[in-house]
Design a protein around this motif. Structure first.
Motif, PDB file in Angstrom:
ATOM      1  N   GLY A 141       7.872   2.405   0.587  1.00  0.00           N
ATOM      2  CA  GLY A 141       8.301   3.215  -0.540  1.00  0.00           C
ATOM      3  C   GLY A 141       9.242   4.308  -0.100  1.00  0.00           C
ATOM      4  O   GLY A 141       9.177   4.788   1.037  1.00  0.00           O
ATOM      5  N   VAL A 142      10.116   4.717  -1.017  1.00  0.00           N
ATOM      6  CA  VAL A 142      11.076   5.792  -0.762  1.00  0.00           C
ATOM      7  C   VAL A 142      10.822   6.907  -1.763  1.00  0.00           C
ATOM      8  O   VAL A 142      10.851   6.680  -2.975  1.00  0.00           O
ATOM      9  N   GLY A 143      10.577   8.109  -1.258  1.00  0.00           N
ATOM     10  CA  GLY A 143      10.272   9.233  -2.126  1.00  0.00           C
ATOM     11  C   GLY A 143       8.776   9.382  -2.349  1.00  0.00           C
ATOM     12  O   GLY A 143       8.001   8.425  -2.194  1.00  0.00           O
ATOM     13  N   TYR A 144       8.378  10.585  -2.732  1.00  0.00           N
ATOM     14  CA  TYR A 144       6.946  10.891  -2.815  1.00  0.00           C
ATOM     15  C   TYR A 144       6.207   9.990  -3.805  1.00  0.00           C
ATOM     16  O   TYR A 144       5.180   9.395  -3.467  1.00  0.00           O
ATOM     17  N   SER A 145       6.719   9.876  -5.034  1.00  0.00           N
ATOM     18  CA  SER A 145       5.962   9.159  -6.066  1.00  0.00           C
ATOM     19  C   SER A 145       5.846   7.676  -5.743  1.00  0.00           C
ATOM     20  O   SER A 145       4.774   7.082  -5.902  1.00  0.00           O
ATOM     21  N   GLN A 146       6.943   7.075  -5.260  1.00  0.00           N
ATOM     22  CA  GLN A 146       6.897   5.643  -4.953  1.00  0.00           C
ATOM     23  C   GLN A 146       6.000   5.363  -3.757  1.00  0.00           C
ATOM     24  O   GLN A 146       5.221   4.401  -3.753  1.00  0.00           O
ATOM     25  N   LEU A 147       6.076   6.230  -2.742  1.00  0.00           N
ATOM     26  CA  LEU A 147       5.257   6.009  -1.550  1.00  0.00           C
ATOM     27  C   LEU A 147       3.779   6.268  -1.840  1.00  0.00           C
ATOM     28  O   LEU A 147       2.908   5.522  -1.375  1.00  0.00           O
ATOM     29  N   ALA A 148       3.475   7.302  -2.617  1.00  0.00           N
ATOM     30  CA  ALA A 148       2.086   7.569  -2.977  1.00  0.00           C
ATOM     31  C   ALA A 148       1.509   6.397  -3.771  1.00  0.00           C
ATOM     32  O   ALA A 148       0.343   6.013  -3.568  1.00  0.00           O
ATOM     33  N   ARG A 149       2.298   5.835  -4.672  1.00  0.00           N
ATOM     34  CA  ARG A 149       1.863   4.655  -5.431  1.00  0.00           C
ATOM     35  C   ARG A 149       1.595   3.482  -4.488  1.00  0.00           C
ATOM     36  O   ARG A 149       0.575   2.790  -4.607  1.00  0.00           O
ATOM     37  N   PHE A 150       2.517   3.283  -3.526  1.00  0.00           N
ATOM     38  CA  PHE A 150       2.335   2.192  -2.566  1.00  0.00           C
ATOM     39  C   PHE A 150       1.055   2.388  -1.761  1.00  0.00           C
ATOM     40  O   PHE A 150       0.241   1.464  -1.610  1.00  0.00           O
ATOM     41  N   TYR A 151       0.857   3.582  -1.232  1.00  0.00           N
ATOM     42  CA  TYR A 151      -0.331   3.853  -0.440  1.00  0.00           C
ATOM     43  C   TYR A 151      -1.616   3.647  -1.259  1.00  0.00           C
ATOM     44  O   TYR A 151      -2.582   3.044  -0.787  1.00  0.00           O
ATOM     45  N   ARG A 152      -1.619   4.147  -2.473  1.00  0.00           N
ATOM     46  CA  ARG A 152      -2.843   4.125  -3.282  1.00  0.00           C
ATOM     47  C   ARG A 152      -3.233   2.721  -3.728  1.00  0.00           C
ATOM     48  O   ARG A 152      -4.409   2.340  -3.659  1.00  0.00           O
ATOM     49  N   TYR A 153      -2.269   1.939  -4.176  1.00  0.00           N
ATOM     50  CA  TYR A 153      -2.596   0.658  -4.807  1.00  0.00           C
ATOM     51  C   TYR A 153      -2.282  -0.571  -3.957  1.00  0.00           C
ATOM     52  O   TYR A 153      -2.735  -1.667  -4.304  1.00  0.00           O
ATOM     53  N   HIS A 154      -1.546  -0.400  -2.862  1.00  0.00           N
ATOM     54  CA  HIS A 154      -1.116  -1.582  -2.116  1.00  0.00           C
ATOM     55  C   HIS A 154      -1.287  -1.461  -0.600  1.00  0.00           C
ATOM     56  O   HIS A 154      -0.883  -2.361   0.126  1.00  0.00           O
ATOM     57  N   PHE A 155      -1.872  -0.354  -0.118  1.00  0.00           N
ATOM     58  CA  PHE A 155      -1.990  -0.210   1.333  1.00  0.00           C
ATOM     59  C   PHE A 155      -3.343   0.371   1.751  1.00  0.00           C
ATOM     60  O   PHE A 155      -4.194  -0.350   2.268  1.00  0.00           O
ATOM     61  N   VAL A 156      -3.563   1.655   1.539  1.00  0.00           N
ATOM     62  CA  VAL A 156      -4.711   2.350   2.116  1.00  0.00           C
ATOM     63  C   VAL A 156      -6.039   1.707   1.728  1.00  0.00           C
ATOM     64  O   VAL A 156      -6.914   1.476   2.579  1.00  0.00           O
ATOM     65  N   HIS A 157      -6.214   1.383   0.451  1.00  0.00           N
ATOM     66  CA  HIS A 157      -7.486   0.839  -0.020  1.00  0.00           C
ATOM     67  C   HIS A 157      -7.519  -0.687   0.031  1.00  0.00           C
ATOM     68  O   HIS A 157      -8.507  -1.288  -0.401  1.00  0.00           O
ATOM     69  N   GLN A 158      -6.469  -1.303   0.531  1.00  0.00           N
ATOM     70  CA  GLN A 158      -6.404  -2.763   0.520  1.00  0.00           C
ATOM     71  C   GLN A 158      -6.541  -3.367   1.910  1.00  0.00           C
ATOM     72  O   GLN A 158      -6.683  -4.577   2.046  1.00  0.00           O
ATOM     73  N   ASN A 159      -6.519  -2.534   2.935  1.00  0.00           N
ATOM     74  CA  ASN A 159      -6.617  -3.064   4.293  1.00  0.00           C
ATOM     75  C   ASN A 159      -8.026  -3.585   4.578  1.00  0.00           C
ATOM     76  O   ASN A 159      -9.015  -3.008   4.114  1.00  0.00           O
ATOM     77  N   PRO A 160      -8.136  -4.681   5.332  1.00  0.00           N
ATOM     78  CA  PRO A 160      -9.455  -5.233   5.660  1.00  0.00           C
ATOM     79  C   PRO A 160     -10.346  -4.202   6.353  1.00  0.00           C
ATOM     80  O   PRO A 160      -9.864  -3.361   7.116  1.00  0.00           O
ATOM     81  N   GLN A 161     -11.642  -4.281   6.101  1.00  0.00           N
ATOM     82  CA  GLN A 161     -12.577  -3.314   6.677  1.00  0.00           C
ATOM     83  C   GLN A 161     -12.644  -3.407   8.198  1.00  0.00           C
ATOM     84  O   GLN A 161     -12.928  -2.418   8.874  1.00  0.00           O
ATOM     85  N   ASP A 162     -12.382  -4.595   8.755  1.00  0.00           N
ATOM     86  CA  ASP A 162     -12.489  -4.730  10.205  1.00  0.00           C
ATOM     87  C   ASP A 162     -11.155  -4.510  10.914  1.00  0.00           C
ATOM     88  O   ASP A 162     -11.032  -4.768  12.115  1.00  0.00           O
ATOM     89  N   MET A 163     -10.149  -4.015  10.188  1.00  0.00           N
ATOM     90  CA  MET A 163      -8.835  -3.787  10.803  1.00  0.00           C
ATOM     91  C   MET A 163      -8.961  -2.755  11.918  1.00  0.00           C
ATOM     92  O   MET A 163      -9.575  -1.706  11.767  1.00  0.00           O
ATOM     93  N   LYS A 164      -8.390  -3.089  13.074  1.00  0.00           N
ATOM     94  CA  LYS A 164      -8.413  -2.139  14.188  1.00  0.00           C
ATOM     95  C   LYS A 164      -7.074  -2.165  14.914  1.00  0.00           C
ATOM     96  O   LYS A 164      -6.303  -3.126  14.818  1.00  0.00           O
ATOM     97  N   ILE A 165      -6.820  -1.086  15.628  1.00  0.00           N
ATOM     98  CA  ILE A 165      -5.567  -0.938  16.371  1.00  0.00           C
ATOM     99  C   ILE A 165      -5.891  -0.777  17.847  1.00  0.00           C
ATOM    100  O   ILE A 165      -6.719   0.061  18.228  1.00  0.00           O
ATOM    101  N   THR A 166      -5.255  -1.592  18.680  1.00  0.00           N
ATOM    102  CA  THR A 166      -5.376  -1.479  20.129  1.00  0.00           C
ATOM    103  C   THR A 166      -4.057  -0.942  20.664  1.00  0.00           C
ATOM    104  O   THR A 166      -3.025  -1.617  20.593  1.00  0.00           O
TER     105      THR A 166
END
Length: 416
Positions: free
Chosen positions: A279-304
């Motif tokens: 997303g570009v800009g606050y409103s578009q990025l916040a929308r992306f994070y809220r509905y398509h990223f932060v709450h949608q990632n698998p529970q077992d997702m991990k970073i090495t």
């Protein structure tokens, strides 16, 4: 973030206008920004606001005040003609005195932190003034000149630079043709605290917002070099790693969208390169994070984590992301239903900061490897691999060149 017009009162009894932009914190190292020949117009105010976001207290003086005060011109033919006429009447030696007066004015401001020194930056006419200020004014800890016109005529002064000086030149600049650029670069190379960069394929005003010659990649690169020079000399200095880790903690652990956005500038952007998501800009990025990223990632997702490179303005992270594809992941596999497959993918994140906030993220990965691992792409006969890309990143001793049919043919050939 917007600044305000103020009056600059000098010790010599003069008074002239200036634009003052201050950082969100209310205080920062001071920089005098020297205008182009068009006055304190929207482009120069935008530049000042941008530097204020970087953490600086920025003063843009009206350099034409002796001839015609409060000039604000655009870029029409008529405005250009007037600007040239003003420039031809301009006394640059008096201009350097004005810069010195502005540095003194900044030094006395409560919004200015001058403990490590002060800075000057300039564009076009102001680019030469920034150069001369670095040569003549001992209080200048760092100066940055963008396509300063006429620097070549004052190269006998470059040895006088006491602080740090960065010079940006445009290869196609008709006001400073290649032979003069070479003279400037050679003179800079003879002085250890001066760096000169020539940007190929770009013209004068390549860093001006809205310019027909604006070249964003070169402008961004030049800005990064400029801010690095200022950081190293007058500050401010930020713990970018701590800022980045706070951001990803809210993305993946607390899954708190407002807290995630609070770590970013007012108008940030995120670009996941392979899938064009973000997303570009606050409103578009916040929308992306809220509905398509932060709450949608698998529970077992991990970073090495594999490696991390920290610069003055950005962090580059190399890592492996692992997860079970147990739900649709819009940002990574848009439109693809859950397959239940376990996926491991090497990723690279380039995280840019402006001041103490994230400005943008560029995230890269091999989408072909993802598609192979979830069964949507058959690698047979194709130069792609699946989970092997992640495994080899963790263990470099695993075989190389297995996809190259010609690899065995060089086994017995001489190596020079």
């Amino acid at each position: 973030m917007t600044g305000q017009m103020i009056q600059i009162n000098t010790a010599q009894g003069h008074s002239f206008a200036g634009y003052l932009a201050t950082p969100e914190s209310g205080k920062g190292p001071g920089i005098v920004l020297c205008q182009e020949i068009f006055g304190i117009n929207a482009a120069m105010r935008s530049k000042a606001d941008f530097l204020a976001e970087e953490g600086y207290t920025v003063l843009v003086p009206d350099l034409f005040w002796r001839t015609e005060a409060n000039i604000e011109l655009g870029y029409s033919p008529e405005d250009f003609t007037k600007a040239i006429a003003l420039y031809q009447q301009y006394d640059e030696d008096l201009g350097v005195q004005d810069v010195a007066a502005c540095l003194d004015f900044l030094n006395a401001l409560e919004q200015c932190d001058s403990e490590a020194g002060l800075g000057v930056v300039g564009y076009c006419m102001g680019g030469k003034l920034a150069y001369l200020a670095a040569c003549r004014l001992p209080q200048v800890a760092c100066a940055v000149s963008y396509y300063g016109v006429g620097i070549d005529q004052k190269l006998d002064e470059i040895a006088n630079v006491k602080g740090r000086l960065v010079i940006h030149l445009a290869a196609l600049d008709q006001f400073t043709p290649p032979e003069l650029q070479s003279k400037i670069q050679q003179a800079a190379q003879a002085v250890g605290n001066v760096q000169c960069y020539i940007y190929e394929g770009v013209d004068h005003a390549f860093a001006r917002p809205g310019s027909e010659h604006l070249h964003k990649p070169s402008a961004r690169f030049a800005h990064e070099r400029s801010i690095t020079a200022f950081h190293d000399t007058i500050g401010p200095r930020y713990d970018l790693v701590a800022l980045w880790e706070e951001h990803i903690r809210h993305e993946f652990d607390t899954r708190d969208v407002p807290a995630t956005m609070a770590t970013m500038v007012a108008q940030p952007y995120v670009n996941h390169i392979p899938t064009l998501t973000g997303g570009v800009g606050y409103s578009q990025l916040a929308r992306f994070y809220r509905y398509h990223f932060v709450h949608q990632n698998p529970q077992d997702m991990k970073i090495t984590s594999i490696s991390r490179t920290v610069g003055s303005t950005q962090v580059v992270d190399e890592f492996i992301m692992s997860f079970t594809h147990d739900a649709e992941i819009d940002w990574l596999l848009p439109g693809v239903k859950a397959t239940g497959k376990y996926v491991e993918i090497p990723m690279l994140g380039v995280i840019q900061f402006r001041g103490n906030k994230l400005c943008h993220e560029h995230i890269y990965w091999d989408q072909a490897s993802v598609l192979v691992q979830i069964g949507l792409l058959d690698p047979t006969g194709l130069p792609v691999a699946g989970v092997e890309t992640a495994h080899k990143l963790l263990d470099e001793s695993l075989p190389s060149n297995s996809m190259m049919p010609s690899w065995p043919s060089s086994a017995d050939k001489a190596i020079d």
